[in-house]
Design a protein around this motif. Structure first.
Motif, PDB file in Angstrom:
ATOM      1  N   SER A  29      55.261 -15.270  -5.456  1.00 27.23           N
ATOM      2  CA  SER A  29      54.069 -15.195  -4.616  1.00 27.23           C
ATOM      3  C   SER A  29      53.977 -16.338  -3.610  1.00 27.23           C
ATOM      4  CB  SER A  29      52.809 -15.165  -5.488  1.00 27.23           C
ATOM      5  OG  SER A  29      52.743 -16.325  -6.291  1.00 27.23           O
ATOM      6  N   GLU A  30      54.838 -17.321  -3.701  1.00 25.05           N
ATOM      7  CA  GLU A  30      54.860 -18.410  -2.725  1.00 25.05           C
ATOM      8  C   GLU A  30      55.661 -18.046  -1.474  1.00 25.05           C
ATOM      9  OE1 GLU A  30      56.416 -21.763  -4.820  1.00 25.05           O
ATOM     10  OE2 GLU A  30      54.540 -22.148  -5.899  1.00 25.05           O
ATOM     11  N   TYR A  31      56.298 -16.875  -1.497  1.00 24.74           N
ATOM     12  CA  TYR A  31      57.217 -16.501  -0.433  1.00 24.74           C
ATOM     13  C   TYR A  31      56.678 -15.365   0.431  1.00 24.74           C
ATOM     14  CZ  TYR A  31      60.867 -19.329  -2.545  1.00 24.74           C
ATOM     15  OH  TYR A  31      61.590 -20.376  -3.030  1.00 24.74           O
ATOM     16  N   ALA A  32      56.831 -15.548   1.733  1.00 28.06           N
ATOM     17  CA  ALA A  32      56.708 -14.423   2.649  1.00 28.06           C
ATOM     18  C   ALA A  32      58.034 -13.671   2.610  1.00 28.06           C
ATOM     19  CB  ALA A  32      56.423 -14.924   4.057  1.00 28.06           C
ATOM     20  N   TRP A  52      52.311 -13.353   1.519  1.00 25.78           N
ATOM     21  CA  TRP A  52      52.361 -13.532   0.075  1.00 25.78           C
ATOM     22  C   TRP A  52      51.528 -12.509  -0.679  1.00 25.78           C
ATOM     23  CZ3 TRP A  52      48.198 -14.406  -3.064  1.00 25.78           C
ATOM     24  CH2 TRP A  52      46.995 -14.705  -2.422  1.00 25.78           C
ATOM     25  N   ASN A  73      53.739  -8.599  -6.808  1.00 21.51           N
ATOM     26  CA  ASN A  73      54.069  -9.967  -7.209  1.00 21.51           C
ATOM     27  C   ASN A  73      54.332 -10.081  -8.710  1.00 21.51           C
ATOM     28  OD1 ASN A  73      53.975 -10.916  -4.607  1.00 21.51           O
ATOM     29  ND2 ASN A  73      51.866 -11.662  -4.758  1.00 21.51           N
ATOM     30  N   ARG A  99      59.705 -19.593   2.082  1.00 20.77           N
ATOM     31  CA  ARG A  99      58.622 -20.167   1.278  1.00 20.77           C
ATOM     32  C   ARG A  99      57.580 -20.756   2.207  1.00 20.77           C
ATOM     33  NH1 ARG A  99      57.995 -25.112  -1.944  1.00 20.77           N
ATOM     34  NH2 ARG A  99      56.641 -24.669  -3.715  1.00 20.77           N
TER      35      ARG A  99
END
Length: 123
Positions: A29-32, A52, A73, A99
């Motif tokens: 969930s920290e990543y596009a 995210w 996620n 990230r």
């Protein structure tokens, strides 16, 4: 983050495919996330991206209205639903991650890549 794509294949024009990309190694969930494709003889092309949460999305004009990007996620997975496929959609499709907050449309902004999954649209 490590990325593994699946779901590619051969389909007739007008058909559908759903690509999946499973991430591991970091907090998903920290990543596009994004999808990028590369056809022979052409530059890599941005296809779709999501932030995210999965709420914000962006698409290339060439796929808008036909492709849908989504993410779960809890499963560390991002999807690309591809409908009404055309021969010009034929390419190697890569899952990509960065990230960061936001939604990223430039190929160079991504710093993690999967190995790609081939999509061939042909009659």
């Amino acid at each position: 983050v490590q990325l593994v794509e699946s779901g590619g294949g051969r389909v007739q024009p007008g058909g559908s495919l759903r690509l999946s990309c499973v991430a591991s190694g970091r907090t998903f969930s920290e990543y596009a996330m994004g999808w990028v494709r590369h056809a022979p003889g052409k530059d890599r092309e941005f296809v779709a991206a999501t932030g995210w949460s999965g709420i914000d999305t962006e698409y290339a004009d060439s796929v808008k209205g036909r492709f849908t990007i989504s993410r779960v996620n809890a499963k560390s997975t991002v999807y690309l639903q591809m409908n009404r496929l055309k021969p010009e959609d034929t390419a190697l499709y890569y899952c990509a991650a960065v990230r960061n907050l936001g939604v990223w449309k430039e190929v160079w902004e991504y710093d993690s890549w999967g190995q790609g999954t081939q999509v061939t649209v042909s009659s």
